[in-house]
Design a protein around this motif. Structure first.
Motif, PDB file in Angstrom:
ATOM      1  N   ARG A   9       1.007  -1.180   0.120  1.00  0.00           N
ATOM      2  CA  ARG A   9       0.040   0.154  -0.228  1.00  0.00           C
ATOM      3  C   ARG A   9       0.776   1.078  -0.012  1.00  0.00           C
ATOM      4  NH1 ARG A   9      -3.313   1.965   5.149  1.00  0.00           N
ATOM      5  NH2 ARG A   9      -1.721   1.105   6.846  1.00  0.00           N
ATOM      6  N   SER A  10       0.425   2.279  -0.649  1.00  0.00           N
ATOM      7  CA  SER A  10       0.979   3.561  -0.615  1.00  0.00           C
ATOM      8  C   SER A  10       0.834   4.242   0.701  1.00  0.00           C
ATOM      9  CB  SER A  10       0.433   4.377  -1.853  1.00  0.00           C
ATOM     10  OG  SER A  10      -1.157   4.400  -1.612  1.00  0.00           O
ATOM     11  N   LEU A  11       1.637   5.329   1.215  1.00  0.00           N
ATOM     12  CA  LEU A  11       1.710   5.938   2.253  1.00  0.00           C
ATOM     13  C   LEU A  11       1.943   7.514   1.819  1.00  0.00           C
ATOM     14  CD1 LEU A  11       3.434   3.614   4.896  1.00  0.00           C
ATOM     15  CD2 LEU A  11       1.091   3.806   4.545  1.00  0.00           C
ATOM     16  N   GLN A  12       1.310   8.498   2.645  1.00  0.00           N
ATOM     17  CA  GLN A  12       1.859   9.795   2.600  1.00  0.00           C
ATOM     18  C   GLN A  12       3.452   9.645   2.974  1.00  0.00           C
ATOM     19  OE1 GLN A  12      -0.676  12.201   1.632  1.00  0.00           O
ATOM     20  NE2 GLN A  12      -2.447  11.431   2.674  1.00  0.00           N
ATOM     21  N   ASP A  13       4.150  10.808   2.376  1.00  0.00           N
ATOM     22  CA  ASP A  13       5.248  11.313   2.756  1.00  0.00           C
ATOM     23  C   ASP A  13       5.062  12.227   3.865  1.00  0.00           C
ATOM     24  OD1 ASP A  13       7.768  12.342   3.286  1.00  0.00           O
ATOM     25  OD2 ASP A  13       8.240  12.862   1.015  1.00  0.00           O
ATOM     26  N   VAL A  14       5.456  11.548   5.180  1.00  0.00           N
ATOM     27  CA  VAL A  14       4.919  12.459   6.289  1.00  0.00           C
ATOM     28  C   VAL A  14       5.832  13.322   6.963  1.00  0.00           C
ATOM     29  CG1 VAL A  14       3.020  10.860   7.117  1.00  0.00           C
ATOM     30  CG2 VAL A  14       5.482  10.565   7.831  1.00  0.00           C
ATOM     31  N   ARG A  15       7.002  13.321   6.191  1.00  0.00           N
ATOM     32  CA  ARG A  15       8.289  14.331   6.708  1.00  0.00           C
ATOM     33  C   ARG A  15       8.001  15.654   6.894  1.00  0.00           C
ATOM     34  NH1 ARG A  15      12.602  12.138   3.035  1.00  0.00           N
ATOM     35  NH2 ARG A  15      10.978  12.205   1.606  1.00  0.00           N
TER      36      ARG A  15
ATOM     37  N   GLU B  45      -5.361   2.806   9.897  1.00  0.00           N
ATOM     38  CA  GLU B  45      -4.943   4.115   9.584  1.00  0.00           C
ATOM     39  C   GLU B  45      -3.529   4.412  10.011  1.00  0.00           C
ATOM     40  OE1 GLU B  45      -7.704   7.063  11.088  1.00  0.00           O
ATOM     41  OE2 GLU B  45      -6.671   8.892   9.941  1.00  0.00           O
ATOM     42  N   TYR B  46      -2.650   5.215   9.191  1.00  0.00           N
ATOM     43  CA  TYR B  46      -1.293   5.621   9.363  1.00  0.00           C
ATOM     44  C   TYR B  46      -1.526   6.992   9.993  1.00  0.00           C
ATOM     45  CZ  TYR B  46       3.569   6.024   9.031  1.00  0.00           C
ATOM     46  OH  TYR B  46       5.071   6.327   9.453  1.00  0.00           O
ATOM     47  N   ILE B  47      -1.208   7.038  11.385  1.00  0.00           N
ATOM     48  CA  ILE B  47      -1.088   8.121  12.008  1.00  0.00           C
ATOM     49  C   ILE B  47       0.074   8.956  12.619  1.00  0.00           C
ATOM     50  CG2 ILE B  47      -2.217   9.438  13.959  1.00  0.00           C
ATOM     51  CD1 ILE B  47      -4.383   6.825  14.037  1.00  0.00           C
ATOM     52  N   THR B  48       0.285   9.951  12.157  1.00  0.00           N
ATOM     53  CA  THR B  48       1.681  10.373  12.308  1.00  0.00           C
ATOM     54  C   THR B  48       1.861  10.729  13.858  1.00  0.00           C
ATOM     55  OG1 THR B  48       1.511  11.723  10.337  1.00  0.00           O
ATOM     56  CG2 THR B  48       3.527  11.992  11.568  1.00  0.00           C
TER      57      THR B  48
ATOM     58  N   CYS C  10      13.626  12.942  11.251  1.00  0.00           N
ATOM     59  CA  CYS C  10      13.232  12.685   9.566  1.00  0.00           C
ATOM     60  C   CYS C  10      12.671  11.485   9.369  1.00  0.00           C
ATOM     61  CB  CYS C  10      14.372  13.312   8.837  1.00  0.00           C
ATOM     62  SG  CYS C  10      14.333  15.219   9.150  1.00  0.00           S
ATOM     63  N   SER C  11      13.011  10.630  10.237  1.00  0.00           N
ATOM     64  CA  SER C  11      12.459   9.016   9.705  1.00  0.00           C
ATOM     65  C   SER C  11      11.458   8.485  10.293  1.00  0.00           C
ATOM     66  CB  SER C  11      13.875   8.049  10.187  1.00  0.00           C
ATOM     67  OG  SER C  11      13.226   6.699   9.925  1.00  0.00           O
ATOM     68  N   HIS C  12      10.326   8.091   9.622  1.00  0.00           N
ATOM     69  CA  HIS C  12       9.169   7.732  10.133  1.00  0.00           C
ATOM     70  C   HIS C  12       8.666   6.095   9.801  1.00  0.00           C
ATOM     71  CE1 HIS C  12       7.114  11.499  11.678  1.00  0.00           C
ATOM     72  NE2 HIS C  12       8.133  11.909  10.923  1.00  0.00           N
ATOM     73  N   VAL C  13       8.482   5.651  10.818  1.00  0.00           N
ATOM     74  CA  VAL C  13       7.951   4.215  10.453  1.00  0.00           C
ATOM     75  C   VAL C  13       6.896   3.964  11.332  1.00  0.00           C
ATOM     76  CG1 VAL C  13       8.651   1.681  10.554  1.00  0.00           C
ATOM     77  CG2 VAL C  13      10.423   3.470  10.096  1.00  0.00           C
ATOM     78  N   GLY C  14       5.885   3.588  10.778  1.00  0.00           N
ATOM     79  CA  GLY C  14       4.635   3.145  11.281  1.00  0.00           C
ATOM     80  C   GLY C  14       4.521   1.818  11.944  1.00  0.00           C
ATOM     81  N   HIS C  15       3.924   1.504  13.337  1.00  0.00           N
ATOM     82  CA  HIS C  15       3.836   0.387  13.907  1.00  0.00           C
ATOM     83  C   HIS C  15       2.318   0.286  14.434  1.00  0.00           C
ATOM     84  CE1 HIS C  15       4.373  -1.506  17.965  1.00  0.00           C
ATOM     85  NE2 HIS C  15       4.796  -2.470  17.334  1.00  0.00           N
ATOM     86  N   VAL C  16       2.102  -1.190  14.518  1.00  0.00           N
ATOM     87  CA  VAL C  16       0.718  -1.337  15.047  1.00  0.00           C
ATOM     88  C   VAL C  16       0.954  -1.607  16.487  1.00  0.00           C
ATOM     89  CG1 VAL C  16      -1.196  -2.528  14.687  1.00  0.00           C
ATOM     90  CG2 VAL C  16       0.146  -2.688  12.804  1.00  0.00           C
ATOM     91  N   PHE C  17       0.298  -0.537  17.313  1.00  0.00           N
ATOM     92  CA  PHE C  17       0.542  -0.689  18.723  1.00  0.00           C
ATOM     93  C   PHE C  17      -0.775  -1.391  19.221  1.00  0.00           C
ATOM     94  CE2 PHE C  17       3.190   2.938  17.986  1.00  0.00           C
ATOM     95  CZ  PHE C  17       4.089   2.741  19.146  1.00  0.00           C
ATOM     96  N   ARG C  18      -0.653  -2.208  19.984  1.00  0.00           N
ATOM     97  CA  ARG C  18      -1.683  -3.278  20.479  1.00  0.00           C
ATOM     98  C   ARG C  18      -2.184  -2.824  21.850  1.00  0.00           C
ATOM     99  NH1 ARG C  18       0.532  -8.565  17.350  1.00  0.00           N
ATOM    100  NH2 ARG C  18       2.482  -7.898  18.369  1.00  0.00           N
ATOM    101  N   GLY C  19      -3.463  -3.241  22.193  1.00  0.00           N
ATOM    102  CA  GLY C  19      -3.800  -3.027  23.677  1.00  0.00           C
ATOM    103  C   GLY C  19      -3.309  -4.194  24.455  1.00  0.00           C
ATOM    104  N   THR C  20      -3.426  -5.488  23.945  1.00  0.00           N
ATOM    105  CA  THR C  20      -2.978  -6.636  24.763  1.00  0.00           C
ATOM    106  C   THR C  20      -1.907  -7.288  23.748  1.00  0.00           C
ATOM    107  OG1 THR C  20      -5.260  -7.321  24.354  1.00  0.00           O
ATOM    108  CG2 THR C  20      -4.538  -7.134  26.534  1.00  0.00           C
ATOM    109  N   SER C  21      -1.241  -8.249  24.584  1.00  0.00           N
ATOM    110  CA  SER C  21      -0.147  -9.068  23.608  1.00  0.00           C
ATOM    111  C   SER C  21      -1.133 -10.494  23.112  1.00  0.00           C
ATOM    112  CB  SER C  21       0.839  -9.659  24.644  1.00  0.00           C
ATOM    113  OG  SER C  21       1.978  -9.837  23.969  1.00  0.00           O
TER     114      SER C  21
END
Ligand code: UD2
Ligand code: MN
Length: 576
Positions: A116-122, A267-270, A359-370
């Motif tokens: 999938r495409s992502l915005q350039d969030v920098r 959703e990708y959230i900066t 200047c470096s952005h990487v998204g990560h899925v943060f979870r509520g529980t393991s």
């Protein structure tokens, strides 16, 4: 004639490239041909001596050296450009079922393209930054246990799609004894034909992420190791700023900003570039606002690398040799947790630098529980890992962990002698040095007179935070001698604090509240008199008093009368 112009190439080498016809990209225009020649040369393995270490550098800023073509949005496909995915009502049941498998919205993830495409969030200032054209290569190490197919492969694709080819040596996937069929042969088949070498290693038995990363690191052939979690998405320009910092100083361990991929909608959230990593008394990693001191050091430039007291742990680049020089990881740590603070303290105390490259952005899925099992019990494992951090790196400040986390006192930490030897061998500095120089804003006070419970002489009850948050009233109840909510530090800065919060009052008759410590004295300054045993509020001159019968849980602030109800004992019964 190339690229629509008929100029002469500037050098015979450039001409040779043009004649070959393969490497010349008209998009760059003829003026850039020297760069391509140089890039070519570097690809043939020129090396460079940097701080006594020989590093082979490679070109970066030529688009044509990307690992794959730029990803364009796919019209109509859910999630493109980092947008949220909406699940139609008729699929809600299925969504809930699938959520349990990985503790994120798997149905949504499976609907999104692996590319999938992502915005350039920098920030704009980042986009125009020029990095050294010659950067070291990196290998990406991704460990996983029972990861979902779509998140794992989307991580891999985002690396391929958004990293310069010349910088990306290989991707190493370490399967930590997963129990899902698709992660077996099917995965091995899938990665065979990718445009970048991707290898799958497997631990023999469940090892936990720390030992799985060690296994992956062993196979790295790039000059820099870059660790990622198995549910990440790298954005445009993510890699160059990380590697560039290591060129400046090979003892830099550098993290991207970790953006949020919503576990509900993908959703990708900066994330903010104004937060850094810290920790509380329980030794939980936590995000806090970057200090004014650090903003000043960076002269207010939000695109400048940010020195962070600690890192979240999952996403960072480190020079491969330095990774081993500084003691890789503590192999005595199991499954999950603690290794992030361990590495943070170790890097700082032993002469390295820990940074977030904004200047470096990487998204990560943060979870509520393991989503996965913790063989041996979650709390045992995490308490043990964390106790190892405290025992090896924190000197007397380990007490804060033990008083705050009663369960930790009974956990066997195992043998930490090797890690202590490492600390001695590397001549690492003390935790006091770390608090003074790297993290003066820390929740752990540098100097304190007392750490323990605070007991009223008349009622024999103890001050208690009751687990309340900043802005709420201080409580009081019978003394349980267990620490936790009944532990307070009386500090040299005249604070009475429990974890993040300080006793705070703004009028002479109270109430006494718990408020996030600000370290500025004012409403949070108290003086304990060892002789008359009063706790006096400096600003109002009033004294802390036991609750009256109308509300037995609410300590009061009253004019001083020096009676027993205003006398307090700071001598704990409990041992840690
Ligand atoms: C954070 C870090 C994580 C790690 C952890 C503390 C980020 C974004 N994430 O938690 O990297 O530092 O704090 O330990 O900073 N895994 C295994 N074997 C196991 C358990 C986990 O391979 O026994 C894998 C897992 O599949 C994942 C990675 O380790 O790819 C990190 O685990 P997580 O995503 O559950 O950790 P997270 O993000 O909550
Ligand atoms: Mn994770």
């Amino acid at each position: 004639c190339l690229g629509g112009s008929c100029k002469q190439a500037k050098s015979p080498e450039a001409q040779a490239l043009i004649d070959e016809g393969k490497d010349y990209d008209p998009a760059f225009g003829e003026n850039k041909i020297e760069e391509i020649v140089e890039a070519r040369r570097d690809l043939q393995g020129e090396s460079f001596n940097h701080q006594g270490v020989s590093i082979t550098y490679h070109p970066t800023n030529l688009k044509k050296w990307r690992s794959a073509p730029v990803v364009l949005p796919v019209p109509g496909q859910p999630g493109e450009n980092g947008k949220a995915v909406h699940i139609p009502p008729e699929q809600e049941e299925l969504m809930k079922e699938k959520f349990k498998l990985n503790q994120f919205n798997l149905l949504a993830s499976d609907m999104i393209s692996l590319n999938r495409s992502l915005q350039d969030v920098r920030l704009d200032g980042c986009r125009s930054k020029v990095y050294p054209r010659l950067l070291p290569t990196t290998s990406i190490v991704i460990v996983f246990h029972n990861e979902a197919w779509s998140t794992l492969l989307r991580t891999v694709w985002s690396v391929i799609n958004r990293s310069p080819k010349a910088l990306l040596k290989e991707i190493i996937l370490v399967d930590d004894a997963s129990e899902r069929d698709y992660l077996g042969k099917k995965l091995e088949e899938y990665v065979k034909d990718l445009p970048v070498p991707v290898y799958v290693l497997r631990t023999e038995k469940r090892s936990g992420l720390i030992r799985a990363r060690l296994l992956g690191a062993e196979k790295v052939t790039g000059q820099v190791i870059t660790f990622l979690d198995a549910h990440c998405e790298c954005t445009e320009g993510w890699l160059e700023p990380l590697l560039a910092r290591i060129v400046e100083n090979r003892k830099t361990v550098v993290c991207p900003i970790i953006d949020v991929i919503s576990d509900e909608s993908f959703e990708y959230i900066t994330a903010s570039d104004m937060t850094w990593g810290g920790f509380n008394w329980k030794l939980n990693f936590r995000w806090y606002r970057v200090s004014q001191r650090e903003m000043d050091r960076r002269k207010g430039d939000r695109t400048a690398p940010l020195r962070t007291p600690t890192m979240a742990g999952g996403l960072f680049s480190i020079d491969k040799d330095y990774f081993y020089e500084i003691g890789s990881y503590d192999e005595g740590m199991d499954i999950w947790g603690g290794e992030n603070l361990e590495m943070s303290f170790r890097v700082w105390q032993c002469g390295g630098v820990l940074e977030i490259s904004t200047c470096s952005h990487v998204g990560h899925v943060f979870r509520g529980t393991s989503p996965y099992s913790f063989p041996g019990g979650v709390s045992n494992i995490i308490l043990k890992n964390t106790a190892r951090v405290a025992e090896v790196w924190m000197d007397q400040w380990k007490d804060f962990y033990y008083v705050m986390t009663p369960g930790a006192r009974n956990v066997a930490v195992g043998d930490v002698s090797k890690r202590r030897e490492l600390r001695a061998k590397l001549h690492c500095k003390s935790f006091r040095w770390y608090l003074e120089n790297i993290y003066p804003e820390s929740q752990m006070p540098l100097d304190y007179y007392y750490l323990g419970d605070i007991r009223n002489l008349e009622s024999r009850n103890c001050l208690d935070t009751m687990g309340r948050k900043s802005g709420e009233n201080l409580g009081m109840t019978y003394c349980h001698n267990m620490g936790g909510n009944q532990v307070f530090a009386y500090t040299k800065r005249q604070q009475i604090m429990n974890d993040d919060n300080c006793l705070d009052a703004n009028s002479k008759n109270g109430p006494v509240k718990l408020v996030r410590c600000h370290g500025m004295g004012g409403n949070q300054a108290w003086v304990y008199d060892e002789v008359d045993k009063t706790i006096k509020h400096v600003n109002t001159g009033s004294c802390l008093q036991k609750p009256d019968s109308s509300d037995v849980n609410l300590p009061l602030l009253r004019p001083c009368n020096y009676g027993e109800g205003q006398q307090w004992i700071m001598e704990s019964d409990f041992k840690w």
